[in-house]
Write a protein that holds these residues in place. Structure first.
Motif, mmCIF file in Angstrom:
data_model
loop_
_atom_site.group_PDB
_atom_site.id
_atom_site.type_symbol
_atom_site.label_atom_id
_atom_site.label_comp_id
_atom_site.label_asym_id
_atom_site.label_seq_id
_atom_site.Cartn_x
_atom_site.Cartn_y
_atom_site.Cartn_z
ATOM 1 N N LYS A 413 0.911 -1.432 0.030
ATOM 2 C CA LYS A 413 -0.874 0.227 -0.222
ATOM 3 C C LYS A 413 0.995 1.288 0.259
ATOM 4 O O LYS A 413 1.921 1.886 0.233
ATOM 5 N N ILE A 414 0.177 2.287 -0.965
ATOM 6 C CA ILE A 414 0.805 3.756 -0.307
ATOM 7 C C ILE A 414 0.015 4.627 -0.586
ATOM 8 O O ILE A 414 -1.170 4.695 -1.001
ATOM 9 N N GLY A 415 -0.260 5.596 0.837
ATOM 10 C CA GLY A 415 -0.887 6.261 0.845
ATOM 11 C C GLY A 415 -0.717 7.820 0.476
ATOM 12 O O GLY A 415 0.433 7.662 -0.457
ATOM 13 N N VAL A 416 -2.306 7.949 0.094
ATOM 14 C CA VAL A 416 -2.364 9.224 -0.494
ATOM 15 C C VAL A 416 -3.188 10.117 0.342
ATOM 16 O O VAL A 416 -4.078 10.349 0.215
ATOM 17 N N ILE A 417 -1.634 11.205 0.053
ATOM 18 C CA ILE A 417 -2.151 12.835 1.216
ATOM 19 C C ILE A 417 -2.490 14.243 0.287
ATOM 20 O O ILE A 417 -1.942 14.347 -0.233
ATOM 21 N N ARG A 418 -4.115 14.420 0.591
ATOM 22 C CA ARG A 418 -4.127 15.531 -1.104
ATOM 23 C C ARG A 418 -4.053 16.692 -0.160
ATOM 24 O O ARG A 418 -5.254 16.912 1.081
ATOM 25 N N VAL A 419 -3.810 18.424 -0.529
ATOM 26 C CA VAL A 419 -3.812 18.567 -0.040
ATOM 27 C C VAL A 419 -3.964 20.071 -1.141
ATOM 28 O O VAL A 419 -3.769 19.903 -1.540
ATOM 29 N N ASN A 420 -5.362 20.284 -1.108
ATOM 30 C CA ASN A 420 -6.159 20.272 -1.992
ATOM 31 C C ASN A 420 -6.844 22.340 -1.312
ATOM 32 O O ASN A 420 -8.058 22.246 -0.815
ATOM 33 N N GLY A 421 -6.482 23.005 -1.985
ATOM 34 C CA GLY A 421 -7.024 24.537 -1.677
ATOM 35 C C GLY A 421 -6.154 24.964 -0.584
ATOM 36 O O GLY A 421 -4.660 24.865 -0.297
ATOM 37 N N THR A 422 -6.400 26.716 0.231
ATOM 38 C CA THR A 422 -5.657 27.559 0.584
ATOM 39 C C THR A 422 -4.890 26.768 1.851
ATOM 40 O O THR A 422 -6.518 25.989 2.716
ATOM 41 N N ILE A 423 -3.925 27.276 2.787
ATOM 42 C CA ILE A 423 -3.350 26.280 4.183
ATOM 43 C C ILE A 423 -4.717 27.647 4.567
ATOM 44 O O ILE A 423 -3.410 28.726 5.447
ATOM 45 N N VAL A 424 -4.920 26.734 5.860
ATOM 46 C CA VAL A 424 -5.013 27.255 6.809
ATOM 47 C C VAL A 424 -5.122 26.552 8.277
ATOM 48 O O VAL A 424 -4.705 25.846 8.027
ATOM 49 N N SER A 425 -5.404 28.036 9.616
ATOM 50 C CA SER A 425 -5.279 27.578 10.900
ATOM 51 C C SER A 425 -6.267 26.732 11.172
ATOM 52 O O SER A 425 -7.202 26.737 10.413
ATOM 53 N N GLY A 426 -6.003 25.546 12.157
ATOM 54 C CA GLY A 426 -7.074 25.152 12.971
ATOM 55 C C GLY A 426 -8.044 23.819 11.340
ATOM 56 O O GLY A 426 -7.112 23.441 10.830
ATOM 57 N N ASP A 427 -9.147 24.101 11.383
ATOM 58 C CA ASP A 427 -10.179 22.949 10.051
ATOM 59 C C ASP A 427 -10.032 23.569 9.650
ATOM 60 O O ASP A 427 -10.581 24.909 8.812
ATOM 61 N N GLY A 428 -10.302 23.114 8.643
ATOM 62 C CA GLY A 428 -10.473 23.769 7.084
ATOM 63 C C GLY A 428 -11.895 23.535 6.473
ATOM 64 O O GLY A 428 -12.726 22.510 7.560
ATOM 65 N N GLY A 429 -12.276 23.555 4.889
ATOM 66 C CA GLY A 429 -13.351 23.633 4.788
ATOM 67 C C GLY A 429 -13.986 24.141 3.377
ATOM 68 O O GLY A 429 -12.908 24.263 2.874
ATOM 69 N N GLU A 430 -15.063 24.889 3.568
ATOM 70 C CA GLU A 430 -15.221 25.913 2.177
ATOM 71 C C GLU A 430 -15.376 26.549 3.007
ATOM 72 O O GLU A 430 -16.277 26.933 3.686
ATOM 73 N N ASN A 431 -15.008 28.419 2.777
ATOM 74 C CA ASN A 431 -14.775 29.672 2.644
ATOM 75 C C ASN A 431 -15.262 30.138 1.378
ATOM 76 O O ASN A 431 -14.848 29.946 0.484
ATOM 77 N N PRO A 432 -16.638 31.165 1.916
ATOM 78 C CA PRO A 432 -16.627 32.052 0.655
ATOM 79 C C PRO A 432 -16.507 33.048 0.111
ATOM 80 O O PRO A 432 -16.419 33.129 -1.033
ATOM 81 N N LEU A 433 -15.158 33.356 0.211
ATOM 82 C CA LEU A 433 -14.600 34.342 0.270
ATOM 83 C C LEU A 433 -12.807 33.746 -0.543
ATOM 84 O O LEU A 433 -12.790 34.200 -1.587
ATOM 85 N N ILE A 434 -12.310 32.580 -0.485
ATOM 86 C CA ILE A 434 -11.412 32.094 -0.729
ATOM 87 C C ILE A 434 -11.938 30.198 -1.152
ATOM 88 O O ILE A 434 -10.050 30.103 -1.637
ATOM 89 N N GLY A 435 -12.720 30.022 -0.936
ATOM 90 C CA GLY A 435 -13.413 28.705 -2.206
ATOM 91 C C GLY A 435 -12.180 27.211 -0.753
ATOM 92 O O GLY A 435 -12.517 27.722 0.335
ATOM 93 N N SER A 436 -11.978 26.138 -1.048
ATOM 94 C CA SER A 436 -11.663 25.107 -0.169
ATOM 95 C C SER A 436 -10.280 25.817 0.156
ATOM 96 O O SER A 436 -9.094 26.422 0.168
ATOM 97 N N THR A 437 -10.419 25.139 1.146
ATOM 98 C CA THR A 437 -9.939 25.396 2.883
ATOM 99 C C THR A 437 -8.838 24.150 3.329
ATOM 100 O O THR A 437 -9.942 23.182 3.314
ATOM 101 N N VAL A 438 -7.250 24.043 3.671
ATOM 102 C CA VAL A 438 -7.112 23.089 4.130
ATOM 103 C C VAL A 438 -6.879 23.510 5.281
ATOM 104 O O VAL A 438 -5.958 24.148 5.978
ATOM 105 N N GLY A 439 -7.078 22.904 6.701
ATOM 106 C CA GLY A 439 -6.707 23.398 8.331
ATOM 107 C C GLY A 439 -5.442 22.272 8.971
ATOM 108 O O GLY A 439 -5.458 20.961 8.385
#
Length: 701
Positions: A413-439
Motif C-alpha cells: 500500500k501507498i497512502g495518498v494525502i491530498r492538500v487541495n486549497g488555501t492552507i489555514v490554521s485550525g480546521d479546513g472546509g469551504e470558505n465563501p471568499l477563498i474557496g476550499s481550505t486545508v486546515g
C-alpha cells in the motif's frame, strides 16, 4: 524540445568540460540538485563514475530528468533524479545571474508525454482467466462486453472533494483518471466517449489527462470526443483522441492566451481604507492588488514568462501531434478562425455532427458486443439497431469497479494525502471568499494517523495549493518531516504548489511536478488595513489604552508609526529568512544560492527543475514510480493506492443510513438507460438519485 534535440540529448558523447573539475567532487554523489561554479558544459555529455550516470542538455546545460542509480552506503541501490546547472558568467550559452536574481531560463518546454509517459503492461494469462471468472460470477456492477465508457470532462476538476455530497455534482480529476486507467485494462470496455466542456483547471491537470488518454490508446482502443464549447485547453486535450466531433454551430475559440490582474488601491482610497502591505521578495506581488494602482514591472515580467511558456507548449504540441510547422500554428492563432467549417478544414475536427448523431455512430460501431455492424447488413437492420437503447457506462457508476477486480492493484500500500486549497490554521472546509481550505489541525491529525499505520510502505503528498498561512504551513511541514523519518514521502504537484504549497512539499524525499505547474513563490506578504480615514468620514471614534511599545501594532483605527512599521517589517523579514533557510537546507543549497531563485518569484515546473527547486517532471503516476523505488517495491509490481481523508460525521452517518436501506432491499439498482444513468425497475426517478448518492458515498468511505 523537438525530436532532433531530444535524440541528441540522449546520445552519449565524449566529455568536454572547461574550468576546474575534480572527479572526486562530492557534487556528483549529491542526493540533491546542486549548482556548480566554474564549470561550462560545451555539449551533451555522459559522465560515469561512482555508480552514477547523468545526461546534460546542450542548450541550457542542465541534467536531463532521468532516474540515476546511485550506490549508497550499506550497498543498497537507489534511484535519484539529478539536476545540475553550471554557472559561468563568461559563457553566454548558459543562464546568467544579474543583480542577485536568476533570469528567465531559455529552454524549450517539454510536453506531457515527453515529461513522463505511462507505459501500458497487460496482465498474465492466469490473471485474465481469474478476471473473466470474476466477471461471470459478479452479481453486481455487471457490464456487457463491448460497452462504451462515457466521460464528461468539464469545470475545475478538483484533486479532492470537500465532502462525498460534492461527488453528486462535481467531477474530480481522480475520478476521471482512475476510470480511464481501469477502462484500459477492462476487456468489457471497447472505447471511451468523452464529452468535453469548458475547462477552468490549469494546464498541469490537462497534461495529466493527456497522459492517461495516451495510456488508454496504447491498448488499441479508441477515444471519441465531442464538444460544443471550447478553447485552447480543450484543443490540447483533443490531440490525444482518435476522433473529435463538434456541433455545426459550436463555439470554439482559438485566439491566443491572456491574463489580467485587478488593483483596488484607488477604490480603497475613495472609501477611506489604507492597506499597509509589507512584502519580502522582489517578485512577491500577492499584496499588489491592495497596495498598487497598476501592474509592477516584476509582475508583468513573470506573467509574460508564464504566457510565453503556455504559448510555446500549445505550439509544440500541435506541431508534434498534427505535423504542423510552428509557423502554421502561429498563423492559425493570429487569424483566429471562428467558422466551424474552417476549423474542420484545418484538421481540428473529424466531422461536424450533433451529439445524437455521434451517439448513433457509436451504436452502429460497438453494437453486438463490440463487433459492430458488418458491410453486408441492410439498412433495415441498421435502423433496428439504432432504435434499440445503447448501454453506455456512466462514469459515476464505473467508479465502483475496483482496480483489484482487474488485477491492476497489488497488496503493498501507498497512502495518498491530498492538500487541495488555501492552507489555514485550525480546521479546513469551504470558505465563501477563498474557496476550499486545508486546515493544519485536520492535516496534522491525518499525518499522525498515517505515521502510526504500519501497513503503508510509502506516501504521496498531492499538492494543489497556492499557499496561505505561514504558521499553518510550518506546522504541517514539521509533521511531514516526522513522517518522513518512518516512511518515504514523494510530493506530487498539480496545477499550483506555490508559497505555502511549496513549503510543505520541501519536507518530502522527492518533489515531482508537471512542466506547467506554478510553483516557487518563496516569499512573504503581510498586511494590515488602517480604517482611520473611514472612521473620520462616518464619524466613528475608537480610542485604545495600552501598555507596551508595540501593543497597538495590530489595531485598525490608525496607521503605523515609525517604530511599529519597522517592527512589522522585521517580522516579515524573519519569516522570509526562515522560509529561505529551510528551503536551502531541504534542497542542499546555501542560503545565498536559494535566495537568488526565491524573491517571491513564481516559476513554472520545467524552470523549477532546472533551478533545482524540484527533482523531476511528471504527473501523479511518476510520483508513484518514485515512491515504489524509495520503498523497495519492484518496478512491475502493482500497488494499492489508499486515499487518506477525513469527512464530517454527517457524511458518514448519511452513508451508513443509505447502506442500511439497501441491505433491507429498499434500494434495488439494476439497469442503465441510454444516458448511462441507473434506474429502479419500478421507474422511480427518486430512487435513481438516491442510488447515485449511495454509490459515491461508498467510493469515499
Amino acid at each position: 524540445m523537438n525530436k532532433e534535440q531530444s535524440s541528441r540529448l540522449y546520445q552519449p558523447v565524449p566529455v568536454q568540460i572547461s574550468g576546474n573539475y575534480d572527479s572526486n567532487m562530492a557534487v556528483w554523489r549529491s542526493q540533491r540538485p546542486t549548482f556548480v561554479s566554474n564549470v561550462t558544459l560545451k555539449q551533451p555529455v555522459l559522465l560515469r563514475g561512482e555508480g552514477t550516470q547523468k545526461l546534460f542538455c546542450k542548450r541550457c546545460s542542465f541534467v536531463a530528468n532521468l532516474l540515476v542509480k546511485v550506490v549508497r552506503t550499506r550497498d543498497l541501490g537507489r534511484y535519484q533524479t539529478f539536476c545540475l546547472m553550471s554557472y559561468n558568467q563568461k559563457d553566454p550559452s548558459v543562464p546568467q545571474v544579474r543583480e542577485g536574481f536568476v533570469n528567465n531560463i531559455n529552454c524549450n518546454i517539454i510536453g506531457a508525454i515527453q515529461a513522463h509517459r505511462m507505459s501500458y503492461k497487460d496482465i498474465g494469462f492466469l490473471q485474465k482467466v481469474a478476471r473473466t471468472l470474476g466477471f461471470m460470477f459478479s452479481l453486481r456492477r455487471r457490464i456487457s462486453r463491448g460497452s462504451v465508457l462515457q466521460l464528461e470532462i468539464t469545470g475545475s476538476l478538483p484533486d479532492a472533494l470537500a465532502s462525498p455530497l460534492d461527488a453528486l455534482s462535481v467531477t474530480s480529476i481522480v475520478e476521471v483518471t482512475s476510470n480511464i486507467r481501469k477502462a484500459a485494462h477492462d476487456p468489457r470496455i471497447a472505447a471511451l466517449f468523452v464529452k468535453l466542456g469548458p475547462l477552468s483547471c490549469g494546464y498541469a491537470k490537462v497534461a495529466e489527462l493527456c497522459r492517461h488518454f495516451d495510456y488508454f490508446r496504447q491498448t488499441g482502443k479508441k477515444i471519441i470526443g465531442y464538444m460544443e464549447i471550447g478553447s485552447e485547453k480543450e484543443i490540447l486535450l483533443s490531440l490525444f483522441m482518435d476522433e473529435l466531433y463538434a456541433a455545426p454551430e459550436a463555439g470554439i475559440s482559438i485566439r491566443g492566451f491572456k491574463v489580467s490582474a485587478t488593483f483596488l488601491k484607488g477604490l480603497f482610497q475613495k472609501i477611506g481604507l489604507e492597506p499597509q502591505v509589507e512584502r519580502l521578495g522582489v517578485y512577491k506581488f500577492a499584496g499588489d492588488q491592495f497596495s498598487r494602482t497598476a501592474m509592477s514591472n516584476e509582475q508583468r515580467e513573470v506573467l509574460k514568462n508564464i504566457l510565453q511558456a503556455v504559448y510555446e507548449n500549445f505550439r509544440n504540441e500541435l506541431s508534434t501531434y498534427r505535423n504542423w510547422s510552428q509557423e502554421n500554428v502561429d498563423q492559425v492563432l493570429n487569424s483566429a478562425p471562428f467558422q466551424m467549417s474552417d476549423l474542420k478544414n484545418l484538421g481540428f475536427f473529424t466531422e461536424l455532427k450533433y451529439e445524437s448523431e455521434v451517439l448513433d455512430l457509436l451504436k452502429l460501431r460497438y453494437c453486438r458486443r463490440g463487433k459492430g455492424v458488418s458491410p453486408s447488413d441492410s439498412m433495415e437492420t441498421k435502423e433496428k439497431i439504432l432504435r434499440k437503447p445503447f448501454r453506455f457506462v456512466n462514469s459515476k457508476y464505473y467508479s465502483r469497479v475496483k482496480a483489484k477486480q482487474l488485477f491492476i492493484e497489488g497488496k503493498r500500500k501507498i497512502g495518498v494525502i491530498r492538500v487541495n486549497g488555501t492552507i489555514v490554521s485550525g480546521d479546513g472546509g469551504e470558505n465563501p471568499l477563498i474557496g476550499s481550505t486545508v486546515g493544519s489541525n485536520t492535516l496534522v491529525s491525518l499525518i499522525r494517523q498515517a505515521a502510526e499505520n504500519p501497513k503503508f510502505d510509502a506516501f504521496i503528498l498531492r499538492v494543489d495549493s497556492p499557499g496561505g498561512s505561514a504558521l499553518a504551513s510550518d506546522i504541517i511541514w514539521a509533521e511531514l518531516l516526522r513522517l518522513r523519518q518512518k516512511k518515504p514521502i514523494v510530493a506530487s504537484m498539480s496545477d499550483v504548489a506555490a508559497s505555502g504549497g511549496y513549503y510543505i512539499s520541501m519536507a518530502c524525499n522527492h518533489i515531482c511536478c508537471e512542466p506547467l505547474t506554478l510553483t516557487g513563490s518563496i516569499g512573504v506578504v503581510t498586511a494590515k488595513f488602517s480604517l482611520e480615514n473611514l472612521y473620520k468620514k462616518i464619524g466613528f471614534v475608537k480610542e485604545t489604552v495600552s501598555i507596551g511599545r508595540y501593543a497597538e501594532v495590530d489595531i485598525e483605527s490608525r496607521s503605523f508609526n515609525e517604530d511599529e512599521r519597522q517592527y512589522f517589517k522585521n517580522n516579515a523579514l524573519h519569516a522570509y529568512q526562515n522560509f529561505v533557510s529551510k528551503a536551502a537546507k531541504s534542497r542542499g543549497k546555501t542560503y545565498e544560492e536559494l535566495d537568488s531563485v526565491a524573491q517571491g518569484r513564481v516559476w513554472l515546473g520545467f524552470e523549477a527543475l532546472q533551478l533545482g527547486l524540484v527533482d523531476s517532471c511528471g504527473g501523479f503516476w511518476k510520483a508513484v514510480e518514485v515512491a515504489k523505488v524509495l520503498a523497495n517495491i519492484g518496478e512491475h509490481e502493482n500497488v494499492q493506492l489508499v486515499e487518506l481523508r477525513r469527512f464530517s460525521w454527517f457524511s458518514r452517518l448519511a452513508a451508513s443510513f443509505l447502506s442500511s436501506l439497501e441491505s433491507f432491499g429498499l434500494l434495488l439498482p439494476k439497469y442503465h438507460n441510454t444516458q448511462g444513468l441507473r434506474l429502479s425497475p419500478f421507474g422511480d426517478e427518486n430512487i435513481k438519485a438516491v442510488m447515485e448518492a449511495l454509490d459515491l458515498f461508498r467510493t469515499f468511505m
